[in-house]
Design a protein around this motif. Structure first.
Motif, PDB file in Angstrom:
ATOM      1  N   HIS A 249      15.078  63.000  36.892  1.00 56.48           N
ATOM      2  CA  HIS A 249      16.249  61.630  37.091  1.00 56.48           C
ATOM      3  C   HIS A 249      15.946  60.108  37.138  1.00 56.48           C
ATOM      4  O   HIS A 249      16.421  58.881  36.330  1.00 56.48           O
ATOM      5  CB  HIS A 249      16.784  61.881  38.463  1.00 56.48           C
ATOM      6  N   THR A 256      16.065  54.792  35.576  1.00 53.40           N
ATOM      7  CA  THR A 256      16.423  54.578  37.541  1.00 53.40           C
ATOM      8  C   THR A 256      17.463  53.932  37.965  1.00 53.40           C
ATOM      9  O   THR A 256      17.835  54.187  38.331  1.00 53.40           O
ATOM     10  CB  THR A 256      15.096  54.705  37.959  1.00 53.40           C
ATOM     11  N   LYS A 259      20.595  55.362  36.683  1.00 54.15           N
ATOM     12  CA  LYS A 259      21.073  56.382  37.214  1.00 54.15           C
ATOM     13  C   LYS A 259      21.176  55.993  38.704  1.00 54.15           C
ATOM     14  O   LYS A 259      22.151  56.545  38.831  1.00 54.15           O
ATOM     15  CB  LYS A 259      19.805  57.266  37.350  1.00 54.15           C
ATOM     16  N   GLN A 263      25.364  56.303  39.232  1.00 50.85           N
ATOM     17  CA  GLN A 263      26.120  57.350  40.052  1.00 50.85           C
ATOM     18  C   GLN A 263      26.377  56.697  41.978  1.00 50.85           C
ATOM     19  O   GLN A 263      27.433  57.406  42.967  1.00 50.85           O
ATOM     20  CB  GLN A 263      24.645  58.399  40.777  1.00 50.85           C
ATOM     21  N   SER A 269      28.299  62.921  42.508  1.00 54.20           N
ATOM     22  CA  SER A 269      27.138  62.959  42.243  1.00 54.20           C
ATOM     23  C   SER A 269      26.265  64.069  43.509  1.00 54.20           C
ATOM     24  O   SER A 269      24.731  63.918  43.649  1.00 54.20           O
ATOM     25  CB  SER A 269      25.888  61.406  43.209  1.00 54.20           C
ATOM     26  N   LEU A 272      22.738  65.808  42.188  1.00 54.52           N
ATOM     27  CA  LEU A 272      21.299  64.730  42.218  1.00 54.52           C
ATOM     28  C   LEU A 272      21.196  64.561  43.913  1.00 54.52           C
ATOM     29  O   LEU A 272      19.994  64.753  44.306  1.00 54.52           O
ATOM     30  CB  LEU A 272      21.632  63.093  42.484  1.00 54.52           C
ATOM     31  N   ASP A 275      19.245  68.238  43.991  1.00 52.81           N
ATOM     32  CA  ASP A 275      17.757  68.043  43.473  1.00 52.81           C
ATOM     33  C   ASP A 275      16.274  66.729  44.282  1.00 52.81           C
ATOM     34  O   ASP A 275      15.722  67.754  43.965  1.00 52.81           O
ATOM     35  CB  ASP A 275      18.108  66.822  41.843  1.00 52.81           C
TER      36      ASP A 275
END
Length: 463
Positions: A249, A256, A259, A263, A269, A272, A275
């Motif tokens: 990610h 970053t 992302k 998100q 998400s 995400l 994880d």
């Protein structure tokens, strides 16, 4: 003359009361006036130039001030916008002369009408310099110039060229296809006329102005959003270094930020969060705080800011509409009856209005309806006319409009209102004292014997 004037005022009050009662149950305007907007809005609207000076006589000004002219102009703009879509979709010709007959006829009809409209608007203006300062009129002139060039001038030139060369077209005039494409793009500027339709739909105008006013607030919120995104991107990039999350990610600061930004704006998400939670609990807490700060706090705060901006724009627009409505109603009466207002010269907003002329204005049903529509008690206004002209013989139109706007029932009471009330009470008590002083000799003649004292009364002391 005094009894006649009083009789005329009494008849005016009776007519105004009948008119006011007739419109009391009418439906109000779309936006209710819930609070008073700052006085600077009225000052800006009243003290700035109200528009061009038109001729009082002539066919152009007569046509321009006809209500049917404005209604037909709006209908023509709407029909022309619809026809432009039909022309773009169905007409593949590069010029009017090469189009089908139906397209040629309609284009010429629109060109004739809009050319006639611009001639009427320009011909009715007395101070021609105002044409340069009026953006709407300059836009009309520019669009009509483009339409005349495309519909008539190019057609005439191509027709003359085809006398010697039957294959001549507009491409020969413009030289290349890029210029032709530019002309076609300029043709789409006719859609700008649809902005005029906003004037007839105040709600759309309010929304457009609210969006314009909200641009700064939105950019500030987005800037805060990006700054917060950058801070958290640095944190995640540093903490996730040499972990499985770095490749999955957070491979770089740019990725970053993207992302987190995507998100955060679109909170679909779950993967995400799973994880991050599997890797480290503290990272999961940091990610949760990020989403709470962005998605829930900032974005909803932005929605709240937009609502407040729209609300403020609604109040300002309502105030502006009321001021313009009252101002235009009074100016229309003054222009229709110049013999009743001999002081109508110079700048319209500096017109001196006397007390008698103000009574004449209130005799007009259109003015009464307008005052009633903006939320002013007309009957109460009639009672306060003498008070408003107490220390002056005349008022400017700016002062009259501002005075009427302050009498709306939705306005909040201020210290100035209390001071004015005390001044009004003092004035009424002074008039009462003067009347009693004047009536004292007559009372003495009716009752020459002075009243006996309470102690001398035979009934005194019985109880």
């Amino acid at each position: 003359a005094l009894p006649e004037r009083r009789q005329r005022r009494l008849s005016t009050m009776e007519a105004v009361q009948n008119t006011a009662h007739a419109v009391k149950n009418r439906k109000g305007m779309v936006f209710e006036d819930k609070k008073d907007v700052q006085k600077r809005v009225r000052n800006i609207l009243l003290k700035r130039p109200t528009g061009p000076t038109y001729y009082r006589t002539g066919y152009c000004q007569w046509i321009l001030h006809n209500d049917m002219f404005d209604n037909f102009a709006q209908l023509a703009v709407l029909l022309n916008s619809i026809w432009l879509g039909i022309d773009v979709d169905c007409n593949n010709a590069s010029s009017v002369i090469d189009s089908e007959p139906i397209f040629q006829v309609v284009e010429n009809l629109f060109c004739i009408y809009f050319f006639f409209e611009v001639v009427i608007r320009v011909g009715a203006i007395q101070n021609k310099w105002f044409i340069i300062t009026d953006r709407w009129l300059m836009l009309d002139v520019f669009l009509v110039a483009l339409m005349v060039t495309e519909t008539w001038i190019f057609t005439i030139i191509v027709a003359i060229m085809r006398i010697s060369d039957p294959s001549a077209s507009v491409d020969n005039i413009l030289g290349n296809t890029s210029m032709l494409r530019l002309v076609r793009m300029l043709k789409l500027l006719r859609m700008a006329r649809m902005a005029k339709l906003l004037r007839s739909v105040p709600e759309l105008l309010t929304m457009v102005r609210a969006m314009s006013a909200a641009i700064r607030a939105v950019f500030i919120a987005l800037g805060f959003f990006v700054a917060l995104d950058y801070v958290y991107a640095v944190i995640f990039r540093q903490v996730a270094r040499d972990t499985a999350l770095e490749d999955l990610h957070f491979p770089s600061l740019k990725d970053t930020m993207m992302k987190l930004l995507i998100q955060g704006a679109f909170p679909d998400s779950e993967s995400l969060f799973n994880d991050v939670a599997n890797e480290h609990f503290l990272l999961w807490v940091a990610l949760l705080t990020y989403f709470l700060s962005t998605t829930i706090t900032i974005l909803n705060m932005m929605i709240g800011v937009l609502v407040e901006v729209v609300k403020s724009a609604q109040y300002v627009e309502q105030e502006s509409m009321n001021v313009r409505l009252l101002r235009d109603s009074i100016l229309q009466v003054i222009r229709e009856f110049p013999e009743m207002f001999p002081n109508f010269e110079g700048e319209p907003m500096d017109i001196p209005i006397t007390k008698d002329e103000f009574w004449m204005l209130l005799e007009q049903p259109s003015v009464v309806l307008t005052i009633q529509q903006i939320g002013v008690d007309v009957e109460g206004l009639l009672e306060l006319i003498d008070f408003f002209f107490l220390d002056r013989s005349r008022m400017t139109l700016v002062e009259v409009v501002d005075m009427v706007m302050q009498l709306r029932s939705a306005n909040n009471a201020t210290v100035k209102d209390v001071v004015d009330f005390r001044k009004y009470v003092s004035h009424e008590l002074g008039q009462l004292k003067t009347m009693m002083t004047t009536a004292a000799p007559q009372l003495a003649l009716v009752s020459p014997r002075p009243p006996h004292k309470l102690e001398d009364s035979p009934d005194h002391g019985r109880n």
